[in-house]
Write a protein that holds these residues in place. Structure first.
Motif, PDB file in Angstrom:
ATOM      1  N   ILE A  85       0.904  -1.199   0.006  1.00 52.64           N
ATOM      2  CA  ILE A  85       0.069  -0.123   0.001  1.00 52.64           C
ATOM      3  C   ILE A  85       0.793   1.308  -0.042  1.00 52.64           C
ATOM      4  O   ILE A  85       0.569   1.972  -0.732  1.00 52.64           O
ATOM      5  CB  ILE A  85      -1.066   0.049   1.253  1.00 52.64           C
ATOM      6  CG1 ILE A  85      -2.073  -1.000   0.972  1.00 52.64           C
ATOM      7  CG2 ILE A  85      -1.674   1.431   1.380  1.00 52.64           C
ATOM      8  CD1 ILE A  85      -2.738  -1.064   2.486  1.00 52.64           C
ATOM      9  N   ILE A  86       1.790   1.313   0.892  1.00 50.72           N
ATOM     10  CA  ILE A  86       2.548   2.620   1.020  1.00 50.72           C
ATOM     11  C   ILE A  86       3.362   2.907  -0.135  1.00 50.72           C
ATOM     12  O   ILE A  86       3.412   3.807  -0.728  1.00 50.72           O
ATOM     13  CB  ILE A  86       3.634   2.445   2.436  1.00 50.72           C
ATOM     14  CG1 ILE A  86       2.811   2.275   3.548  1.00 50.72           C
ATOM     15  CG2 ILE A  86       4.355   3.901   2.465  1.00 50.72           C
ATOM     16  CD1 ILE A  86       1.492   3.195   3.896  1.00 50.72           C
ATOM     17  N   PRO A  87       4.042   1.903  -0.770  1.00 51.26           N
ATOM     18  CA  PRO A  87       4.843   2.089  -1.831  1.00 51.26           C
ATOM     19  C   PRO A  87       3.975   2.471  -3.130  1.00 51.26           C
ATOM     20  O   PRO A  87       4.346   3.456  -4.036  1.00 51.26           O
ATOM     21  CB  PRO A  87       5.823   0.762  -2.314  1.00 51.26           C
ATOM     22  CG  PRO A  87       5.874   0.166  -0.877  1.00 51.26           C
ATOM     23  CD  PRO A  87       4.530   0.601  -0.285  1.00 51.26           C
ATOM     24  N   ALA A  88       2.805   2.108  -3.226  1.00 54.02           N
ATOM     25  CA  ALA A  88       1.778   2.215  -4.313  1.00 54.02           C
ATOM     26  C   ALA A  88       1.539   3.698  -4.127  1.00 54.02           C
ATOM     27  O   ALA A  88       1.256   4.389  -5.216  1.00 54.02           O
ATOM     28  CB  ALA A  88       0.677   1.306  -4.210  1.00 54.02           C
ATOM     29  N   LEU A  89       1.097   4.140  -2.943  1.00 50.97           N
ATOM     30  CA  LEU A  89       0.675   5.611  -2.864  1.00 50.97           C
ATOM     31  C   LEU A  89       1.705   6.635  -3.096  1.00 50.97           C
ATOM     32  O   LEU A  89       1.519   7.453  -3.690  1.00 50.97           O
ATOM     33  CB  LEU A  89       0.206   5.642  -1.202  1.00 50.97           C
ATOM     34  CG  LEU A  89      -1.085   5.090  -0.863  1.00 50.97           C
ATOM     35  CD1 LEU A  89      -1.261   5.153   0.590  1.00 50.97           C
ATOM     36  CD2 LEU A  89      -2.201   5.416  -1.541  1.00 50.97           C
TER      37      LEU A  89
END
Length: 880
Positions: free
Chosen positions: A613-617
């Motif tokens: 989730i965090i790298p995608a955001l």
């Protein structure tokens, strides 16, 4: 030789506009005719008879579909409005990054931050002479006359007060500043004393120059060569230390400039100074008419780069082509960069981009014909010139990937896979959020390509009714004309995909969903697809009154125009992660783990998900401040960084989709429904609000409440209108199951300092001076809200507070439930909040009467349905 592939590559590349200036309001005194010429005064009357003027006027008329006359175009501009004009011009220009020199004096110019409404990345170029003049306009720190030492100290400290794109000079900067970072310094010494700099100028000479400038009085204009050379040398030291490039105006400009002194060959002293040998320098405007000289310097000095803005599009076609060809006589293609030199009007950006694409094609085509370049080398050069060179030179780290024709990929198997392929394997999702807060995509099929949809539980987003628009069709048609959408789509409820009767929206009538290309992103979890947020238009240039994104823009404009303020926002996203189980032969969803608040065991369980989730955001340029396990079983929170309101709302839409989609990859369902389990804690989407002026947060102030009068009045307006605002922030009957006393959801109409039970909490986060308020938090907002409408109604309430100079009551420093008899209970049901909104005529005026009717009509349908179908709220996990 065929050049179709070269043309396609140039047409498709996203541009980095490395040098431009602010756009001004339509009522600015700056004449629109001035955007077509460098002439001023009486000379401007002859501008319409120049070749470039006639050509550019026709180009703009063709863009707008008007008669090719100044009068017709200016009338069209007034009708369309600046925001729509700018959106159209930037959409056509396809600019992915913009660097603005805001030192150009233009009346009623919009600040750098405003331009972020139209471009994904905006950086600032700091004009050193303007900074020096601003300092000398002020009183010296000790209220005595300025000396060279006191000026130098102030100059260097001011430089250090700005957020730089790379390292910092002396002091640590606050991380929460939203002033666009400084990506380069710039000098306009060519307009003042010429380019023959003395980088060893003595302090005595500089001091004498300072005295001369101060004697001339105000407004301060620095023209003394000794002082200019001194300022430049000090700035070069900063640039060298901070690894910032320096832009130098060279060649032609308006009549203030002595063309004889703007020949870049005068820069030899600077270029030979070993102290600054590693300072990257870019010569602006193709140095016209000294393009050959600039080309020579770029070829022999490793630190010299070239930019051809202004020469394109202000010259004739022959002049533009010959000037760029002269740059490439000797200069490496890795050292030549595009800029529009846009200023004052959005049309200058459009013309700069359009003509640059045409000119670079002609120049590179001729280079191929003459044998200087192969076709592949020409395509590579085009990408360097339009984006990659500037991206590297200014260290922007901006995604400027573009589509490469399939035929070219076959010529070079090592090239990256194209974004858009002819075989239909790539798609673009055109997204909007409706009145009931559901995120949807318009499903469109092109070339008889059909994508089957499974049940609502397996859609790309829960009720994110996925339509995929084939990317090739998107490039040809959708991005310009949009996709048809029925009026009924903005009247739909959470329980039925048809319009609520009282919304007054029906299946009669159609609008256009037009993608906002500044929001187009490659989808992180499926690289073959892209997504883009859409605006709702009745026809090109005419916004639909029900469009949430346009509503937020419109209210933001009132805040800016009437109070010179910008509202920033940041959302906290609470959600549950559920797993599918089968009980007695029936499917059900239950929490995937049961750890307590902030437990490490809960984080361990969800860690694989958050590692995606965090790298995608981050890949979507969405800043994440923190994430942790929440109090509910299987509940988590992701807090986003704050940014300008329109971007914050856009970011929230993409954040919800990222979380849902990544969770689904792991076999889980992520739901933002306000009250998933009536026996467990609810999920909010708490929003933090702050006000900014000229890049500075105006909330903190030494006062009784720790906030400025502006901050207090704005917040008092929000507190006053809170019962009405609830109808948008908490749009479902289920929302009111969450808003209860003793649940950190803000059930009473009050505010408090760091009081998480209050409906509005003022915040003084770590790093803020003790007791000073930097922002306030509204607890009622939840995951079923439309973020654009939520921020619009909050802003509208704050505007009323500013207009009426409202004051806050005393803060509540205890649990409001303990003093409930002295406080007003906020709406306990959706019916109560709808009734409050219907009576709130102030908000009707700011939001739009018809939009308020649609909102309240949808809410009444929600109330009626769920009162008769008590278990129906269990299905909301699939929709939110």
């Amino acid at each position: 030789m065929e050049f179709k592939e070269l043309q396609e590559a140039i047409d498709q590349v996203e541009l980095v506009d490395a040098h431009a200036h602010n756009i001004v309001s339509l009522d600015s005194s700056f004449p629109f005719i001035g955007t077509f010429s460098e002439a001023t005064g009486d000379a401007l009357s002859f501008a319409p008879h120049s070749l470039s003027f006639k050509r550019n006027l026709r180009e703009v008329a063709q863009l707008y579909g008007t008669e090719a006359s100044l009068e017709a175009i200016e009338k069209h501009r007034q009708t369309l409005g600046l925001h729509s004009l700018t959106s159209k011009c930037f959409s056509e220009a396809r600019i992915s990054a913009l660097l603005i020199d805001d030192g150009l004096k233009l009346e009623k110019k919009h600040d750098v931050e405003w331009h972020r409404n139209f471009v994904p990345y905006v950086g600032r170029v700091l004009r050193i002479e303007t900074l020096a003049e601003q300092i000398l306009e002020e009183e010296s720190p000790d209220h005595s006359s300025w000396t060279l030492d006191s000026f130098t100290k102030a100059f260097l400290e001011r430089l250090d007060s700005y957020p730089l794109n790379h390292t910092f000079f002396v002091f640590t900067l606050t991380l929460d500043t939203l002033v666009p970072e400084i990506v380069a310094l710039k000098t306009v010494a060519a307009y003042r004393s010429g380019l023959d700099f003395d980088t060893h100028v003595s302090k005595q000479v500089a001091e004498s120059g300072l005295v001369e400038v101060l004697k001339a009085g105000k407004p301060v204009r620095i023209e003394n060569k000794g002082l200019i050379d001194y300022i430049l040398t000090r700035s070069l030291e900063v640039a060298e230390h901070c690894d910032l490039p320096l832009q130098i105006h060279t060649g032609f400009g308006d009549r203030d400039l002595d063309l004889r002194l703007s020949n870049p060959l005068h820069l030899r002293n600077l270029l030979e100074d070993k102290r600054f040998a590693k300072c990257r320098i870019v010569l602006l405007h193709a140095s016209y008419p000294f393009s050959k000289e600039a080309s020579y310097l770029s070829s022999v000095y490793p630190q010299v780069f070239l930019d051809f803005g202004l020469a394109v599009p202000k010259l004739s076609v022959h002049g533009m082509v010959s000037s760029v060809k002269e740059l490439l006589d000797l200069a490496p293609t890795k050292k030549v960069m595009f800029s529009s030199d846009g200023y004052a009007s959005p049309e200058t950006y459009y013309l700069g981009a359009k003509k640059a694409r045409e000119v670079i094609f002609l120049v590179l085509r001729d280079a191929c014909v003459s044998g200087d370049l192969s076709l592949m080398e020409a395509i590579d050069a085009a990408k360097d010139i339009f984006s990659r060179n500037a991206n590297a030179f200014y260290k922007l780290d901006v995604d400027t990937s573009s589509s490469t024709p399939q035929s070219i990929s076959s010529l070079n198997p090592k090239m990256e896979e194209p974004d858009v392929q002819e075989d239909g394997s790539s798609f673009v999702r055109v997204i909007w959020v409706d009145t009931s807060g559901q995120q949807r995509c318009r499903v469109g099929v092109s070339h008889l390509t059909f994508i089957p949809l499974n049940s609502h539980r397996t859609l790309t987003s829960v009720l994110f009714v996925v339509q995929v628009v084939q990317a090739q069709r998107f490039n040809r048609s959708v991005k310009k004309n949009g996709i048809g959408l029925t009026h009924a789509s903005m009247g739909m409820t959470s329980f039925y995909d048809g319009p609520a009767e009282e919304s007054k929206l029906t299946g009669v009538g159609e609008i256009r969903l037009v993608p906002d290309l500044s929001t187009k992103r490659t989808i992180p979890w499926t690289k073959q697809e892209s997504m883009v947020l859409a605006d709702m238009l009745l026809k090109p240039g005419e916004a639909w009154e029900y469009c949430p994104r346009e509503t937020l823009r419109r209210v933001s404009k009132v805040l800016k125009d009437d109070f010179d303020l910008v509202m920033n926002a940041g959302f906290e996203n609470e959600f549950y992660l559920l797993k599918n189980v089968v009980r007695e032969g029936k499917e059900d969803y239950v929490p995937f783990e049961v750890g307590p608040y902030c437990s490490t065991s809960s984080y361990d369980a969800a860690s694989p998900i958050f590692h995606e989730i965090i790298p995608a955001l981050e890949s979507l340029n969405i800043a994440v401040e923190q994430f942790h396990a929440e109090s509910g079983k299987g509940q988590f929170e992701v807090s986003l960084g704050h940014t300008i309101a329109s971007h914050a709302a856009d970011n929230l839409v993409y954040t919800r989709e990222v979380i849902r989609s990544v969770a689904r990859k792991h076999g889980l369902l992520a739901t933002f429904v306000p009250k998933y389990d009536l026996c467990d804690i609810g999920s909010g989407s708490h929003v933090h609000i702050s006000l900014w002026k000229n890049g500075e947060n105006v909330f903190p102030a030494s006062s009784a409440h720790g906030m400025s009068s502006i901050g207090e009045e704005f917040m008092a307006g929000v507190l006053f209108h809170l019962p009405s605002i609830f109808a948008v922030l908490a749009p479902l009957p289920n929302s009111y199951d969450r808003i209860q006393p003793n649940t950190f959801s803000g059930a009473y109409q009050c505010w408090g300092k760091e009081n998480r039970e209050a409906a509005i909490r003022t915040a003084s986060p770590p790093g803020a001076p003790d007791g000073l308020v930097t922002n306030f938090e509204i607890k009622a907002c939840d995951g079923s809200t439309n973020p654009h409408l939520s921020l619009a109604i909050i802003m509208a309430a704050g505007i009323d507070g500013l207009g009426r100079h409202l004051h806050l009551p005393n803060p509540i420093d205890t649990n409001p439930a303990d003093v409930a008899s002295t406080l007003k209970r906020l709406p306990k049901t959706l019916s109560e909040s709808v009734e409050a909104l219907e009576k709130d005529k102030v908000l009707h005026e700011l939001l739009g009467q018809n939009l308020v009717v649609a909102i309240t009509g949808v809410r009444k349908a929600e109330v009626q349905y769920y009162s008769k179908n008590l278990d129906a709220c269990k299905q909301l996990i699939y929709r939110y």
